[in-house]
Design a protein around this motif. Sequence first.
Motif, short mmCIF file in Angstrom:
data_model
loop_
_atom_site.label_atom_id
_atom_site.label_comp_id
_atom_site.label_asym_id
_atom_site.label_seq_id
_atom_site.Cartn_x
_atom_site.Cartn_y
_atom_site.Cartn_z
N LEU A 186 0.82 -1.20 0.00
CA LEU A 186 0.00 0.00 0.00
C LEU A 186 0.86 1.26 0.00
O LEU A 186 0.59 2.22 -0.74
N ALA A 187 1.92 1.27 0.81
CA ALA A 187 2.82 2.43 0.85
C ALA A 187 3.48 2.65 -0.51
O ALA A 187 3.59 3.80 -0.97
N ALA A 188 3.92 1.58 -1.15
CA ALA A 188 4.55 1.70 -2.47
C ALA A 188 3.58 2.26 -3.51
O ALA A 188 4.00 2.89 -4.49
N ALA A 189 2.29 2.07 -3.29
CA ALA A 189 1.27 2.59 -4.21
C ALA A 189 0.84 4.02 -3.85
O ALA A 189 -0.07 4.56 -4.46
N GLY A 190 1.50 4.60 -2.84
CA GLY A 190 1.21 5.97 -2.46
C GLY A 190 0.06 6.12 -1.48
O GLY A 190 -0.42 7.23 -1.24
N ILE A 191 -0.37 5.03 -0.88
CA ILE A 191 -1.45 5.09 0.12
C ILE A 191 -0.80 5.24 1.49
O ILE A 191 -0.04 4.37 1.92
N ALA A 192 -1.07 6.34 2.15
CA ALA A 192 -0.37 6.68 3.39
C ALA A 192 -1.01 6.14 4.65
O ALA A 192 -0.31 5.84 5.63
N VAL A 193 -2.33 6.00 4.67
CA VAL A 193 -3.04 5.62 5.89
C VAL A 193 -4.08 4.56 5.56
O VAL A 193 -4.73 4.60 4.52
N ILE A 194 -4.21 3.60 6.48
CA ILE A 194 -5.27 2.59 6.38
C ILE A 194 -6.00 2.54 7.71
O ILE A 194 -5.51 3.04 8.73
N SER A 195 -7.14 1.91 7.70
CA SER A 195 -7.87 1.62 8.94
C SER A 195 -7.97 0.11 9.06
O SER A 195 -8.26 -0.58 8.08
N PHE A 196 -7.70 -0.39 10.25
CA PHE A 196 -7.94 -1.80 10.52
C PHE A 196 -9.36 -1.95 11.03
O PHE A 196 -9.91 -1.04 11.65
N ASP A 197 -9.93 -3.12 10.80
CA ASP A 197 -11.22 -3.48 11.36
C ASP A 197 -10.97 -4.76 12.14
O ASP A 197 -10.76 -5.82 11.56
#
Length: 185
Positions: free
Chosen positions: A146-157
């Motif tokens: 995800l970081a390599a794709a430029g996505i900085a933040v995620i949410s866990f469930d």
Amino acid sequence: MCTRGFVSSAAARFARGLGAHAYQTCPPERVQTVDAARLTKSPVATVAGTAVDLSELQRAWTDIYEWMHADWAPVAPGFEEPLLEDFADELDLVHTRVVGEGRVRAAAFVFADAPEPVVVAECRERDETDGLALLRACVRDSLLSLAAAGIAVISFDGHDTDPHFRPLLEELPVSGEAFELLEWG
């Protein structure tokens, strides 16, 4: 009767004031993807969801969902169909990471959502041998992807009672607020 809300929300405070109690807590869930480096690199190999047959991912998802909720919100027979209704459309196969191509043993399922992707991570079996190590590899590799794709933040469930996810979450800096599922009676 049931309700849900963030621990400090007016709705949750109101419900607790009327005698509701939490039957499950979801820990703070926001994580910076660059923090994947905080997780110990594992010798366990993961593969992207694109390398696994969708039917196997679906079986793993329903198996995880069933045992994960068994103690506090058991599912009814036939729960699989509604659970899988949008699964294929919402699952991000590129960033999902699993251990086991023929039979998934652990997974970090990534779902496309706004404002950020949502990750559900756990082992297929509650008593998985080396479950934390398997899950750590999945989550680390998923966050790196995800970081390599430029996505900085995620949410866990996830839930406080998840035996592999909850200890893994302790290894990451998280932000956000705990979320409670409340009930009366």
